[in-house]
Design a protein around this motif. Structure first.
Motif, short mmCIF file in Angstrom:
data_model
loop_
_atom_site.label_atom_id
_atom_site.label_comp_id
_atom_site.label_asym_id
_atom_site.label_seq_id
_atom_site.Cartn_x
_atom_site.Cartn_y
_atom_site.Cartn_z
N VAL A 93 43.18 56.82 16.28
CA VAL A 93 42.48 56.16 17.37
C VAL A 93 41.56 57.19 18.00
O VAL A 93 42.03 58.23 18.47
CB VAL A 93 43.48 55.61 18.42
N VAL B 1 45.98 60.18 17.99
CA VAL B 1 44.91 59.88 18.94
C VAL B 1 43.96 61.07 18.95
O VAL B 1 44.36 62.19 19.26
CB VAL B 1 45.47 59.61 20.36
N ALA C 176 39.06 47.63 24.02
CA ALA C 176 40.30 47.40 23.29
C ALA C 176 41.48 47.72 24.21
O ALA C 176 41.34 48.46 25.17
CB ALA C 176 40.38 48.31 22.07
N LEU D 145 45.33 49.10 23.50
CA LEU D 145 46.17 49.66 22.45
C LEU D 145 47.63 49.45 22.84
O LEU D 145 47.98 49.58 24.01
CB LEU D 145 45.85 51.15 22.31
N CYS D 146 48.46 49.13 21.88
CA CYS D 146 49.86 48.84 22.19
C CYS D 146 50.77 49.69 21.31
O CYS D 146 50.57 49.75 20.09
CB CYS D 146 50.15 47.36 21.97
N HIS E 50 41.31 54.19 29.44
CA HIS E 50 41.79 53.55 28.21
C HIS E 50 43.14 52.91 28.50
O HIS E 50 44.03 53.55 29.06
CB HIS E 50 41.91 54.57 27.08
N TRP F 85 46.70 51.42 27.61
CA TRP F 85 47.80 51.47 26.66
C TRP F 85 48.88 50.52 27.12
O TRP F 85 49.39 50.64 28.24
CB TRP F 85 48.37 52.88 26.58
#
Length: 143
Positions: A7, A48, A72, A74-75, A121, A123
């Motif tokens: 990522v 990452v 996006a 991210l999970c 970002h 998460w």
């Protein structure tokens, strides 16, 4: 061979971002890090790449998104509901923002929270009861 995911995230302050990701459990791989990028190892298959804005921009002609947009979410899975809470607490203590998305609690078989890193970002972190997941998969296969 297992597939890996890298990522790539643009960051405004590389040192701050490295410290944040270390606080939530990632480790820095110095072999793939320099003063413009850091490879943060989340697991054997998840990495990452934290890239300074100039480094990130060298890979695309598109504008780097700012905090007012979302490209996006991210999970990552966790081993337990307690692990979700521990990671959320670590992210918050390290300067992250808790719960930019709604908490998810599905009657004890799945639980999720989220946090933003210092660059915005998002998460998501979630736990799912493995037995419930198997039952759901089996029901899907017979449908």
């Amino acid at each position: 061979m297992s597939r890996m995911i890298f990522v790539n995230l643009p960051v405004s302050d590389l040192a701050r971002s490295v410290a944040f990701y270390e606080a939530v459990g990632a480790t820095k791989n110095p072999a793939f890090s320099d003063d413009t990028a850091a490879c943060m190892v989340v697991s054997d298959t998840i990495f990452v790449m934290l890239l300074t804005h100039p480094k990130f921009a060298s890979f695309t002609a598109r504008t780097i998104a700012d905090r007012s947009t979302v490209q996006a979410m991210l999970c990552l899975s966790c081993d337990s509901k307690a692990a979700v809470m521990d990671q959320l607490a670590a992210a918050t203590a390290a300067g992250g923002t808790p719960d930019p998305t709604p908490e998810q609690d599905y009657d004890g078989f799945m639980y999720g929270r989220s946090y933003e890193d210092p660059d915005g970002h998002i998460w998501e972190i979630m736990w799912m009861d493995p037995a419930a997941a198997r039952q759901g998969a089996a029901a899907h296969e017979t449908a």
